[in-house]
Design a protein around this motif. Structure first.
Motif, PDB file in Angstrom:
ATOM      1  N   HIS A  45       6.464   4.275  16.974  1.00  0.00           N
ATOM      2  CA  HIS A  45       6.818   5.485  16.013  1.00  0.00           C
ATOM      3  C   HIS A  45       8.055   5.937  16.477  1.00  0.00           C
ATOM      4  CE1 HIS A  45       5.605   8.848  13.495  1.00  0.00           C
ATOM      5  NE2 HIS A  45       6.054   9.681  14.392  1.00  0.00           N
ATOM      6  N   ARG A  49      11.058   3.647  15.112  1.00  0.00           N
ATOM      7  CA  ARG A  49      11.014   3.875  13.702  1.00  0.00           C
ATOM      8  C   ARG A  49      11.934   5.120  13.671  1.00  0.00           C
ATOM      9  NH1 ARG A  49       7.658   6.161   9.322  1.00  0.00           N
ATOM     10  NH2 ARG A  49       7.927   4.645   7.505  1.00  0.00           N
ATOM     11  N   GLU A  59      10.851  -0.499   3.287  1.00  0.00           N
ATOM     12  CA  GLU A  59       9.295  -0.267   3.372  1.00  0.00           C
ATOM     13  C   GLU A  59       8.498  -1.272   3.528  1.00  0.00           C
ATOM     14  OE1 GLU A  59      11.209   1.438   0.831  1.00  0.00           O
ATOM     15  OE2 GLU A  59      11.659   3.254   2.059  1.00  0.00           O
ATOM     16  N   GLU A  97       9.371  -3.491   6.574  1.00  0.00           N
ATOM     17  CA  GLU A  97       8.871  -3.019   7.766  1.00  0.00           C
ATOM     18  C   GLU A  97       7.538  -3.198   8.097  1.00  0.00           C
ATOM     19  OE1 GLU A  97       8.958   1.246  10.130  1.00  0.00           O
ATOM     20  OE2 GLU A  97       8.487   1.437   7.973  1.00  0.00           O
ATOM     21  N   VAL A  98       6.523  -3.133   6.783  1.00  0.00           N
ATOM     22  CA  VAL A  98       4.858  -3.524   7.177  1.00  0.00           C
ATOM     23  C   VAL A  98       4.744  -4.973   7.295  1.00  0.00           C
ATOM     24  CG1 VAL A  98       3.951  -1.422   5.653  1.00  0.00           C
ATOM     25  CG2 VAL A  98       4.477  -3.566   4.516  1.00  0.00           C
ATOM     26  N   LEU A 148       2.961   4.579  11.006  1.00  0.00           N
ATOM     27  CA  LEU A 148       3.508   4.966   9.729  1.00  0.00           C
ATOM     28  C   LEU A 148       2.857   6.249   9.499  1.00  0.00           C
ATOM     29  CD1 LEU A 148       3.406   1.659   7.987  1.00  0.00           C
ATOM     30  CD2 LEU A 148       5.475   2.584   9.113  1.00  0.00           C
ATOM     31  N   ASP A 149       1.878   6.707  10.070  1.00  0.00           N
ATOM     32  CA  ASP A 149       1.252   8.127   9.927  1.00  0.00           C
ATOM     33  C   ASP A 149       0.724   8.236   8.595  1.00  0.00           C
ATOM     34  OD1 ASP A 149       0.414  10.685  10.638  1.00  0.00           O
ATOM     35  OD2 ASP A 149       2.106  11.621   9.820  1.00  0.00           O
ATOM     36  N   THR A 150      -0.296   7.107   8.149  1.00  0.00           N
ATOM     37  CA  THR A 150      -1.058   7.011   7.063  1.00  0.00           C
ATOM     38  C   THR A 150      -2.174   6.185   7.555  1.00  0.00           C
ATOM     39  OG1 THR A 150      -0.699   5.819   4.617  1.00  0.00           O
ATOM     40  CG2 THR A 150       0.100   4.650   6.613  1.00  0.00           C
ATOM     41  N   VAL A 184      -2.042   0.964   4.499  1.00  0.00           N
ATOM     42  CA  VAL A 184      -1.385  -0.270   5.074  1.00  0.00           C
ATOM     43  C   VAL A 184      -1.720  -1.504   4.463  1.00  0.00           C
ATOM     44  CG1 VAL A 184      -0.833  -1.388   7.227  1.00  0.00           C
ATOM     45  CG2 VAL A 184      -0.841   1.179   7.278  1.00  0.00           C
ATOM     46  N   ARG A 216      -0.091  -1.649   1.233  1.00  0.00           N
ATOM     47  CA  ARG A 216       1.275  -2.130   1.220  1.00  0.00           C
ATOM     48  C   ARG A 216       1.674  -3.320   1.533  1.00  0.00           C
ATOM     49  NH1 ARG A 216       4.363   2.887   4.475  1.00  0.00           N
ATOM     50  NH2 ARG A 216       2.902   4.083   3.133  1.00  0.00           N
TER      51      ARG A 216
END
Length: 174
Positions: free
Chosen positions: A67, A70, A125, A128-129, A147-149, A154, A157
């Motif tokens: 985190h 990022r 995006e 990154e995943v 990713l704060d989700t 995820v 994504r």
């Protein structure tokens, strides 16, 4: 990290030894630039020390570290206006097939170049995943914390990123 937070700053060296390569790999895959990645690794460890009080110990250290990384990557990209992506996938050659054909090395090189172009064409995006899940081999739960989700978001994504990568790869290959 809890010991560092409590004031045992000598443990920071141990954390650096344990995680700097992994962190460099993530940043290198995101930026494609080794010099920028190395600078960001140093900045991340500096921020870990500076913001050690924010580590609660409730989640995994790696999630907290990624985190921070990022955030530093985003800060660097904003500072440089645009962090151009350039990647050398030669180190991942072994991940593309194990055939025994005489032209195998040439085909592998062409496949890597095509994959490199396709990965570079992905949105940050999606890239990154894929980097976090496929190259860094993090679990979806960890990626969700980074990713704060949600974990479900995820998964979606990653699925969409893989589909997009496949579409771009096949388009380039033609």
């Amino acid at each position: 990290m809890l010991k560092v937070r409590a004031g045992d700053l000598d443990k920071m060296g141990l954390l650096f030894e344990r995680y700097h390569r992994e962190l460099f790999g993530y940043l290198y895959h995101m930026s494609g630039r080794p010099d920028v990645s190395e600078d960001i690794v140093q900045t991340v460890f500096y921020r870990m020390l500076k913001y050690r009080h924010t580590f609660t110990g409730e989640g995994a250290f790696r999630s907290w570290m990624y985190h921070l990384a990022r955030n530093v990557l985003v800060d660097t990209a904003q500072k440089n206006k645009r962090l151009a992506y350039h990647h050398d996938l030669v180190e991942y050659a072994e991940k593309i097939g194990d055939g025994t054909a005489a032209d195998e090395p040439l085909q592998k090189e062409q496949d890597l170049a095509t994959l490199q172009d396709a990965l570079a064409s992905l949105s940050p995006e999606y890239r990154e995943v894929l980097v976090l899940s496929r190259f860094q081999e993090l679990k979806y739960e960890e990626i969700a914390r980074i990713l704060d989700t949600t974990e479900g978001a995820v998964k979606v994504r990653v699925h969409r990123a893989m589909n997009e990568l496949k579409k771009i790869y096949l388009k380039i290959e033609q």
